[in-house]
Design a protein around this motif. Structure first.
Motif, PDB file in Angstrom:
ATOM      1  N   ASP A 138       0.607  -1.293  -0.190  1.00 54.43           N
ATOM      2  CA  ASP A 138      -0.047  -0.234  -0.018  1.00 54.43           C
ATOM      3  C   ASP A 138       0.551   1.207  -0.022  1.00 54.43           C
ATOM      4  OD1 ASP A 138       0.590   0.540   2.444  1.00 54.43           O
ATOM      5  OD2 ASP A 138      -0.953  -0.026   3.305  1.00 54.43           O
TER       6      ASP A 138
ATOM      7  N   LYS B 245     -15.284   4.203   3.674  1.00 53.65           N
ATOM      8  CA  LYS B 245     -14.260   3.656   4.030  1.00 53.65           C
ATOM      9  C   LYS B 245     -14.649   1.555   2.606  1.00 53.65           C
ATOM     10  CE  LYS B 245     -12.577  -0.416   6.520  1.00 53.65           C
ATOM     11  NZ  LYS B 245     -12.614  -1.217   8.219  1.00 53.65           N
TER      12      LYS B 245
ATOM     13  N   MET C   2     -13.543   3.421  -0.557  1.00 49.32           N
ATOM     14  CA  MET C   2     -11.643   3.274  -0.679  1.00 49.32           C
ATOM     15  C   MET C   2     -11.503   1.666  -0.805  1.00 49.32           C
ATOM     16  SD  MET C   2     -11.332   6.273  -0.846  1.00 49.32           S
ATOM     17  CE  MET C   2      -9.295   6.367  -0.568  1.00 49.32           C
ATOM     18  N   SER C   3     -11.775   0.827   0.373  1.00 50.00           N
ATOM     19  CA  SER C   3     -11.030  -0.790  -0.135  1.00 50.00           C
ATOM     20  C   SER C   3     -12.074  -1.379  -1.335  1.00 50.00           C
ATOM     21  CB  SER C   3     -12.318  -1.490   1.049  1.00 50.00           C
ATOM     22  OG  SER C   3     -13.715  -1.634   1.179  1.00 50.00           O
ATOM     23  N   SER C   4     -12.588  -0.807  -2.517  1.00 45.12           N
ATOM     24  CA  SER C   4     -13.063  -1.717  -2.912  1.00 45.12           C
ATOM     25  C   SER C   4     -12.533  -1.729  -4.437  1.00 45.12           C
ATOM     26  CB  SER C   4     -13.902  -0.588  -3.989  1.00 45.12           C
ATOM     27  OG  SER C   4     -14.093   0.765  -4.325  1.00 45.12           O
TER      28      SER C   4
ATOM     29  N   PRO D  57     -11.037   2.640  -5.769  1.00 43.96           N
ATOM     30  CA  PRO D  57     -11.597   3.587  -5.528  1.00 43.96           C
ATOM     31  C   PRO D  57     -10.625   4.935  -5.592  1.00 43.96           C
ATOM     32  CG  PRO D  57      -9.185   2.379  -4.224  1.00 43.96           C
ATOM     33  CD  PRO D  57      -9.659   1.512  -5.851  1.00 43.96           C
TER      34      PRO D  57
ATOM     35  N   LEU E 157      -9.865   3.695   7.791  1.00 39.49           N
ATOM     36  CA  LEU E 157      -8.627   3.918   6.890  1.00 39.49           C
ATOM     37  C   LEU E 157      -6.991   3.578   6.838  1.00 39.49           C
ATOM     38  CD1 LEU E 157     -10.343   6.452   4.665  1.00 39.49           C
ATOM     39  CD2 LEU E 157     -11.128   4.278   4.670  1.00 39.49           C
TER      40      LEU E 157
ATOM     41  N   ALA F 174      -5.675   0.035   7.837  1.00 38.56           N
ATOM     42  CA  ALA F 174      -6.586  -0.980   6.495  1.00 38.56           C
ATOM     43  C   ALA F 174      -5.435  -0.562   5.799  1.00 38.56           C
ATOM     44  CB  ALA F 174      -7.876  -0.648   6.497  1.00 38.56           C
TER      45      ALA F 174
ATOM     46  N   LEU G 163      -5.663   1.791   3.916  1.00 42.49           N
ATOM     47  CA  LEU G 163      -6.178   2.125   2.414  1.00 42.49           C
ATOM     48  C   LEU G 163      -5.847   3.483   1.758  1.00 42.49           C
ATOM     49  CD1 LEU G 163     -10.128   0.726   3.144  1.00 42.49           C
ATOM     50  CD2 LEU G 163      -8.510   0.108   1.510  1.00 42.49           C
TER      51      LEU G 163
ATOM     52  N   SER H  90      -5.717   8.049  -1.970  1.00 39.88           N
ATOM     53  CA  SER H  90      -5.966   6.022  -2.179  1.00 39.88           C
ATOM     54  C   SER H  90      -4.395   5.245  -2.022  1.00 39.88           C
ATOM     55  CB  SER H  90      -6.372   5.624  -2.733  1.00 39.88           C
ATOM     56  OG  SER H  90      -6.360   4.010  -3.297  1.00 39.88           O
ATOM     57  N   SER H  91      -4.189   4.505  -1.470  1.00 43.37           N
ATOM     58  CA  SER H  91      -3.349   3.586  -1.988  1.00 43.37           C
ATOM     59  C   SER H  91      -3.071   2.740  -2.586  1.00 43.37           C
ATOM     60  CB  SER H  91      -2.761   3.063  -0.327  1.00 43.37           C
ATOM     61  OG  SER H  91      -3.904   1.977  -0.371  1.00 43.37           O
ATOM     62  N   GLN H  92      -3.728   2.577  -3.484  1.00 40.73           N
ATOM     63  CA  GLN H  92      -3.776   2.093  -4.746  1.00 40.73           C
ATOM     64  C   GLN H  92      -4.300   2.693  -6.130  1.00 40.73           C
ATOM     65  OE1 GLN H  92      -7.391  -1.575  -4.896  1.00 40.73           O
ATOM     66  NE2 GLN H  92      -8.048  -0.808  -1.936  1.00 40.73           N
TER      67      GLN H  92
END
Length: 444
Positions: free
Chosen positions: A38, A95, A98-100, A103, A117, A120, A122, A338-340
Motif C-alpha cells: 500500500d 471505507k 476506498m476498499s473497493s 477506489p 482507513l 487498513a 487504504l 488512495s494507496s491503490q
C-alpha cells in the motif's frame, strides 16, 4: 460539510509555493519503504505530460470544485472527476468506497473515517511526498498536526502524515454593531467578564437576544468549546482530542466552561427554544438583527458581510484577563490519497497545489482561510477582522481542533449533551462524564 463546519497554524517559510508550476515541473524522486503493497517504492514531484484522470470523492462543496479547476488550468492534461456525497452518507460509505476494486484516487479526509482507513492501509502514507515537496514549510504546522497519526490511528497529532489541508477555518464571535451601541456597549469586549456583561446589557436594554445560537446542530458546542479553549490549557485539550493515553475532559477548566454556558442559558442570553434552532436559522436571525452576538466560523463571513455591510464585526473569544495569547478552534478541508491509486504522484501534486498562492486566492474567495499563511489576506471590514484574528492565532500556533474530532461518536454526545445543559435537563457533571465515557470507550 465537516461535522464542525469548516472546517484547524504557524509560520511557514517565505517561498511557500512561489509558482506551483515550477515546483510541479521538477522531478525529485525519493526512495521510500514499502508497507506490504500500500506504499509506493518511490515518489516524484513531477506531473506527467500524458493524459491523467483522477477521481476525487468529497462532501464539502466550497472550495473543492474551484480548487480542482485551478489545478487543471495549470495542468490541462489532468482531468479530475468529482464525486460529491452528503456528509452523513459520506462517513458511512467512504471505507467501502476506498476498499473497493476501483477506489477514488483522492478522498476528503475526515477524522472519524480515518480511524478505519489508516489501519487498513487504504490511504497513502504521505511522509515521502511531504519531504519531497517541503510541506513542512508550505503548510502551517498545526494544520498538519491533526492529519498525523500512528499506523493504528489510535492517537493523533504525531506520527505519519495521511492528508494535506485544502482550506482552513477559524471560530470566533460576530457582533451587531448597532445593537451593541443601543445596549451601551462600547465596542467588542476585551475580556470574558466584559463579554458576559455585554450579554447582560443587551438582555436588559434591547429587545434582541444577546447570543444567537442553534443548539440543534453544532452551534451549541461551538460556544462550549470556545469557552473551554480560552479557559483551559491548550496542551491538555489537544491531548484529549488527539487521544493521548490518560487524557481527561473532566477538568476544572471544562467544568468552568460548562457552568458558564449553563449560566448564560439560565440568564436568558440564548434564544428561546435554542435546542430546536438550526445553525443556518441562527445565522439568519443574527443577520436580521434578532441577536447581538453569534459564535460561528469564518465560513459565515461572506454572507454576513453581504447582508449586514459595515454593521457586523468579528472578534476572537476573549480570555479571563484579555492579555492571554489568542487561541481559537478551527479545522481544515483536507484530502488523502488512495494507496491503490496508480497516479498517486499526480494526486500528491494536487495536494501540493493547495498550498500555492493561486489556491490561496481561491480559498479566500470561497469564504475559507488560505492554507498558505504568507498569502495576503488583509481585506476590509469584517473580512479584515476575521483575517486579522486568524493571522494572530496562526502566529501563536494556537489553532485548536474541534472537540468532536476526539472520537467518531463524540458529536453524538456533544450535541444532545449541550441541549440538555441549556434546557436544564443535564448537569455539568453528567455532560462531562458522558464525553469522557465516549472517549474511554473509543481510545481504551
Amino acid at each position: 460539510m465537516p461535522t464542525t463546519p469548516g472546517l484547524r497554524r504557524p509560520a511557514a517559510a517565505a517561498a511557500a509555493g512561489t509558482a506551483a508550476a515550477l515546483v510541479l515541473s521538477s522531478c525529485a524522486v525519493l526512495s521510500t519503504s514499502v508497507r506490504e503493497d500500500d506504499t509506493p517504492e518511490s515518489v516524484s514531484t513531477g506531473v506527467p505530460d500524458e493524459p491523467v484522470t483522477l477521481r476525487l470523492a468529497y462532501t464539502d462543496d466550497p472550495p473543492t470544485q474551484a480548487l480542482v479547476d485551478g489545478f487543471t488550468e495549470q495542468h490541462p492534461n489532468v482531468d479530475i472527476e468529482l464525486q460529491q456525497t452528503q456528509f452523513t452518507d459520506y462517513i458511512k460509505t467512504v471505507k467501502l468506497s476506498m476498499s473497493s476494486e476501483n477506489p477514488p484516487d483522492i478522498a476528503q479526509y475526515n477524522s472519524g473515517a480515518m480511524d478505519s482507513l489508516v489501519p487498513a492501509g487504504l490511504i497513502l502514507d504521505l511522509d515521502e511526498h511531504n519531504e519531497a515537496y517541503g510541506w513542512e514549510e508550505t503548510f502551517p504546522a498545526t494544520a498538519l498536526e491533526s492529519l498525523r497519526t500512528d499506523p493504528e490511528a489510535s492517537e493523533y497529532g504525531s506520527g505519519s502524515l495521511y492528508a494535506a489541508p485544502g482550506a482552513l477555518s477559524i471560530l470566533g464571535v460576530f457582533y451587531n454593531k448597532s445593537l451593541l451601541e443601543e445596549a451601551g456597549v462600547d465596542g467588542p469586549p476585551q475580556t470574558l467578564e466584559e463579554f458576559e456583561q455585554a450579554l447582560g446589557r443587551v438582555h436588559d436594554e434591547t429587545d434582541a437576544t444577546p447570543l444567537g445560537n442553534g443548539a440543534l446542530e453544532v452551534g451549541g458546542f461551538q460556544i462550549w468549546s470556545s469557552l473551554l479553549n480560552v479557559l483551559g490549557d491548550e496542551d491538555e485539550y489537544r491531548d484529549w482530542v488527539y487521544g493521548v493515553p490518560g487524557a481527561d475532559i473532566e477538568t476544572e477548566a471544562a467544568d468552568e466552561a460548562t457552568r458558564t454556558l449553563t449560566r448564560w442559558a439560565q440568564e436568558g442570553y440564548l434564544p428561546e427554544g435554542t435546542s430546536a434552532v438550526s445553525d443556518i436559522d441562527a445565522q439568519a436571525d443574527f443577520a436580521a438583527g434578532d441577536s447581538a452576538f453569534l459564535v460561528t466560523g469564518n465560513w459565515a463571513t461572506a454572507e454576513l458581510a453581504e447582508e449586514m455591510g459595515e454593521g457586523v464585526g468579528f472578534f476572537l473569544m476573549p480570555g479571563p484577563t484579555g492579555q492571554e495569547p489568542p487561541v481559537a478552534a478551527g479545522s481544515s478541508v483536507s484530502y488523502a490519497v488512495s494507496s491503490q491509486s496508480e497516479n498517486y504522484d499526480t494526486a500528491a501534486a494536487f495536494l501540493d497545489y493547495l498550498g500555492s498562492p493561486e489556491a490561496a486566492q481561491i480559498q479566500l474567495e470561497s469564504g475559507f482561510m488560505p492554507v498558505d499563511p504568507d498569502a495576503p489576506s488583509e481585506g476590509e471590514g469584517v473580512r479584515g477582522e476575521v483575517n486579522a484574528g486568524f493571522s494572530e492565532v496562526i502566529e501563536q500556533e494556537a489553532l485548536l481542533p474541534f472537540p468532536d474530532f476526539a472520537s467518531p461518536g463524540m458529536v453524538d454526545q456533544l450535541t444532545p449533551g449541550v441541549q440538555g445543559l441549556v434546557t436544564g435537563t443535564t448537569s455539568e457533571e453528567e455532560f462531562l462524564r458522558s464525553l469522557q465515557q465516549e472517549w474511554d470507550e473509543h481510545h481504551e
